[in-house]
Enzyme design. Structure first.
Site, mmCIF file in Angstrom:
data_model
loop_
_atom_site.group_PDB
_atom_site.id
_atom_site.type_symbol
_atom_site.label_atom_id
_atom_site.label_comp_id
_atom_site.label_asym_id
_atom_site.label_seq_id
_atom_site.Cartn_x
_atom_site.Cartn_y
_atom_site.Cartn_z
ATOM 1 N N GLU A 51 -11.252 -10.786 -1.421
ATOM 2 C CA GLU A 51 -10.939 -10.298 -0.636
ATOM 3 C C GLU A 51 -12.191 -9.567 -0.489
ATOM 4 O OE1 GLU A 51 -6.684 -9.081 -0.575
ATOM 5 O OE2 GLU A 51 -7.828 -7.127 -2.163
ATOM 6 N N SER A 106 -6.804 -9.664 6.456
ATOM 7 C CA SER A 106 -5.912 -9.554 7.720
ATOM 8 C C SER A 106 -5.333 -10.978 7.778
ATOM 9 C CB SER A 106 -6.975 -9.606 8.594
ATOM 10 O OG SER A 106 -8.122 -8.773 8.455
ATOM 11 N N LYS A 159 0.834 -1.316 -0.011
ATOM 12 C CA LYS A 159 0.075 -0.289 -0.121
ATOM 13 C C LYS A 159 1.117 1.239 0.207
ATOM 14 C CE LYS A 159 -3.088 -2.949 2.589
ATOM 15 N NZ LYS A 159 -5.005 -2.418 2.891
ATOM 16 N N GLY A 184 -7.183 -4.727 6.076
ATOM 17 C CA GLY A 184 -7.256 -4.084 7.240
ATOM 18 C C GLY A 184 -7.573 -3.812 8.433
ATOM 19 N N GLU A 224 -9.968 -1.050 -2.014
ATOM 20 C CA GLU A 224 -9.427 0.462 -1.821
ATOM 21 C C GLU A 224 -9.284 1.674 -2.801
ATOM 22 O OE1 GLU A 224 -5.580 -0.445 0.430
ATOM 23 O OE2 GLU A 224 -7.161 -1.129 1.632
HETATM 24 C C1 PEP Z 1 -5.157 -6.126 1.239
HETATM 25 O O1 PEP Z 1 -4.143 -5.270 0.678
HETATM 26 O O2 PEP Z 1 -5.326 -6.804 -0.077
HETATM 27 C C2 PEP Z 1 -5.470 -7.155 2.059
HETATM 28 C C3 PEP Z 1 -5.459 -8.026 2.356
HETATM 29 O O3 PEP Z 1 -4.449 -5.952 2.963
HETATM 30 P P1 PEP Z 1 -4.799 -6.883 5.054
HETATM 31 O O4 PEP Z 1 -3.723 -8.315 4.743
HETATM 32 O O5 PEP Z 1 -4.411 -6.196 5.360
HETATM 33 O O6 PEP Z 1 -6.089 -6.836 5.109
#
Ligand code: PEP
Length: 254
Positions: free
Chosen positions: A168, A214, A13, A174, A98
């Protein structure tokens, strides 16, 4: 890429400056071995991509763009195109939650980016997933269906094998809230069955599908053990080279 390789992508990110990124790669290089059954991909900010591309051993790590614009060139101040990234990255994230939710990217943008990536020999990683309220309303299946159709329109059956799909769930990104493996199994089945419907059995059996949300070193093995899951998209935990190397080691053992 065949499904016998696990794909582990670290999405940094908007973190790590040039110096930090270079130090990170130095330490990760020492922690991991090149494995034939695991492909490791780093997605740094666009700003550090060029210098990292000169530093990394491409046999050990591949690079991904977190974002790019779908036009190849022109008067688009502040944007970077897939054409400019060609040769530097092997993968490009598209439709990350995001981007969809903070930057209001819609399916038509996502679709144009999938096509731009493919035309520039970059494998698009199409991210799809439901929000907490869609989940509460039992709309997960419909959301996955719509985002797949929306993101893949005009993609041919030859091209689909170059596309990676990342499931996702937005509520898991996050937040520290993991999706249960049973829910991931169900979502990935929905994704493969939709791909079968659109492109046939061979495409459904060969397309790579990842889970992200996560995932930590402690939970990685639970997802990697799911038959239909071909790897992980890791955000927060990928910023710690040690934790990320543990996840990579688990992918090797999976
Ligand atoms: C992501 O940014 O695609 C993601 C899965 O973030 P995180 O692992 O922090 O949840």
């Amino acid at each position: 890429m065949a499904r016998d390789k696990k794909l582990i992508i670290g999405n940094w990110k908007m973190n790590l400056n040039m110096h930090e990124a270079s130090l990170y790669v130095h330490s990760l290089e020492k922690m991991i071995k090149v494995r034939r059954d695991v492909e490791v991909v780093l997605a740094p900010t666009i700003f550090t991509l060029q210098s990292l591309s000169l530093q990394v051993n491409r046999r050990q790590f591949k690079l991904a763009a977190q974002n790019f614009y779908w036009r190849d060139s022109g008067a688009y101040t502040g944007e970077v195109s897939a054409t400019q990234l060609r040769g530097i990255v092997d993968y490009g994230l598209v439709g990350h939650s995001e981007r969809r939710h903070i930057f209001h990217e819609h399916d038509k943008d996502v679709r144009a980016k999938v096509q731009a990536a493919l035309r520039n020999h970059i494998r698009p990683v199409l991210c799809i997933g439901e929000t907490a309220s869609e989940r509460a309303n039992n709309e997960t299946e419909a959301v996955l269906h719509d985002q797949l159709i929306g993101g893949l329109a005009n993609i041919t059956s030859e091209e689909i094998e170059q596309v990676v799909i990342a499931y996702e769930p937005v509520w898991a990104i996050g937040t520290g809230q993991n999706a249960l493996p049973v829910d991931v199994t169900r979502a990935v089945k929905v994704i493969r069955s939709q791909i079968r419907h659109l492109y046939g059995k061979q495409a459904a059996d060969s397309v790579q599908v990842l889970y992200g949300g996560s995932v930590k070193a402690e939970s990685a093995a639970d997802y990697l053990a799911i038959d239909d899951v071909d790897g992980l998209l890791i955000g927060g935990a990928s910023l710690d080279a040690h934790a990320f190397s543990e996840i990579i080691a688990k992918a090797h053992r999976a």
